[in-house]
Design a protein around this motif. Structure first.
Motif, PDB file in Angstrom:
ATOM      1  N   LEU A 130       0.549  -5.393  -2.586  1.00  0.00           N
ATOM      2  CA  LEU A 130       0.474  -4.992  -1.190  1.00  0.00           C
ATOM      3  C   LEU A 130      -0.460  -3.797  -1.029  1.00  0.00           C
ATOM      4  CD1 LEU A 130       4.301  -5.261  -0.444  1.00  0.00           C
ATOM      5  CD2 LEU A 130       2.526  -6.814   0.379  1.00  0.00           C
ATOM      6  N   ILE A 135       5.692   0.436   3.964  1.00  0.00           N
ATOM      7  CA  ILE A 135       6.031  -0.965   4.190  1.00  0.00           C
ATOM      8  C   ILE A 135       7.529  -1.136   4.387  1.00  0.00           C
ATOM      9  CG2 ILE A 135       6.034  -3.273   3.142  1.00  0.00           C
ATOM     10  CD1 ILE A 135       3.421  -2.528   1.786  1.00  0.00           C
ATOM     11  N   LEU A 165       2.462 -10.113   3.178  1.00  0.00           N
ATOM     12  CA  LEU A 165       2.283  -9.292   4.368  1.00  0.00           C
ATOM     13  C   LEU A 165       2.340 -10.102   5.659  1.00  0.00           C
ATOM     14  CD1 LEU A 165       1.917  -6.279   4.832  1.00  0.00           C
ATOM     15  CD2 LEU A 165      -0.537  -6.657   4.993  1.00  0.00           C
ATOM     16  N   SER A 222      -0.296  -5.423   9.052  1.00  0.00           N
ATOM     17  CA  SER A 222       0.103  -6.830   9.166  1.00  0.00           C
ATOM     18  C   SER A 222      -0.466  -7.466  10.433  1.00  0.00           C
ATOM     19  CB  SER A 222       1.627  -6.956   9.160  1.00  0.00           C
ATOM     20  OG  SER A 222       2.199  -6.376  10.319  1.00  0.00           O
TER      21      SER A 222
END
Length: 318
Positions: A130, A135, A165, A222
């Motif tokens: 990621l 997150i 994501l 995202s």
């Protein structure tokens, strides 16, 4: 010995011979709690001794257990009839107790917080896949708690998108003692907050992006998968489609300006092995770095394909 005394001795012996050994007693309870997949006699009843017969009888299966947290009413007379038909010697067993047993299967509850925690753990374990960002998973609605049997619990988390994501849901597969018990999905999205380059004013088609036209601010990656946190990759680019003010600069919506413009006079480098020659020509198309364009040689008027190397400089390799 007199006749009367002899008669008393005989009667006493006969009485002793008529007393059988103590029979095994099986006493059914009115209710029972179990953990396993199968109900046994030992789950339902108390047995009066620990003989081989008692141990064997206690292990006899009666039927499948109910689901975790559920109950099942078992008719003991039906059980006794079946066992006696299979083995007539069980007629000597003293069957007693409740005519029916309410069997309840024990369970553990996995709360909504634990379910969401499993998704958070998965995201943490896959941090290397990621971007650098804060997150978290935001569920569309809190998941309902689930009930599982007693045993060794494990969970597998699977995102709807391999890239994680962009996932719109996560599937969770709960197993107990290596057997799958629950398989369900939790809808939601993964939020990834990080600093990115945003437009401080609306950038229109064919605008040249200057340093004062952009800033670095936190946004959800995202929602903007093609954003960048490096202003130097954006400044000096040409806008291919409108970028509204306050929106991250989409790197697919910009392009570098041509190093060579159509109709521009350019220097041609001709390279052959260790020999380099130069010539002059006119570009017949716009060209960005490393793009191939047609150039007309000023001396011969011939059109040749050249690779753009720098502003006003193209190269031909023979």
């Amino acid at each position: 010995m007199t006749m009367n005394k002899l008669l008393i001795v005989i009667l006493a012996a006969l009485c002793c011979a008529a007393v059988p050994a103590a029979a095994l007693e099986v006493t059914f309870r009115p209710a029972a709690e179990i953990c396993g997949d199968t109900i046994t006699i030992g789950d339902l009843a108390e047995l009066s001794d620990d003989s081989a017969l008692a141990s064997t009888l206690a292990a006899q299966p009666v039927g499948p257990a109910p689901d975790p947290g559920q109950s099942l009413l078992v008719d003991t007379r039906t059980i006794i009839d079946r066992l006696v038909r299979q083995n007539r010697s069980l007629l000597t067993v003293l069957w007693q107790g409740s005519a029916s047993v309410t069997v309840t299967r024990r369970f553990v509850t996995v709360a909504a917080e634990e379910i969401l925690g499993a998704i958070d753990d998965y995201l943490e374990q896959n941090r290397h896949r990621l971007p650098e960002a804060t997150i978290r998973f935001i569920p569309a609605a809190p998941p309902l708690p689930i009930q599982l049997p007693i045993g060794t619990l494990s969970v597998q988390v699977v995102p709807s998108n391999p890239g994680i994501l962009s996932s719109s849901r996560f599937s969770l597969i709960y197993s107990v003692d290596n057997r799958v018990w629950k398989n369900f999905s939790v809808l939601g999205r993964v939020e990834a907050i990080a600093p990115v380059v945003v437009a401080v004013k609306t950038l229109k088609y064919d605008d040249l992006i200057t340093r004062d036209a952009v800033a670095v601010e936190p946004r959800d990656l995202s929602q903007f998968p093609h954003a960048t946190d490096q202003p130097e990759l954006v400044v000096g680019s040409i806008v291919k489609r409108t970028i509204p003010s306050g929106t991250p600069v989409d790197t697919s919506a910009i392009e570098q300006p041509p190093l060579v413009r159509k109709g521009e006079l350019v220097k041609i480098l001709v390279t052959h092995k260790r020999l380099t020659l130069t010539a002059t020509g006119i570009a017949r198309a716009d060209g960005r770095k490393h793009e191939m364009i047609r150039v007309q040689n000023s001396a011969s008027n011939k059109l040749i394909y050249c690779r753009v190397q720098a502003p006003g400089l193209v190269e031909v390799t023979l």
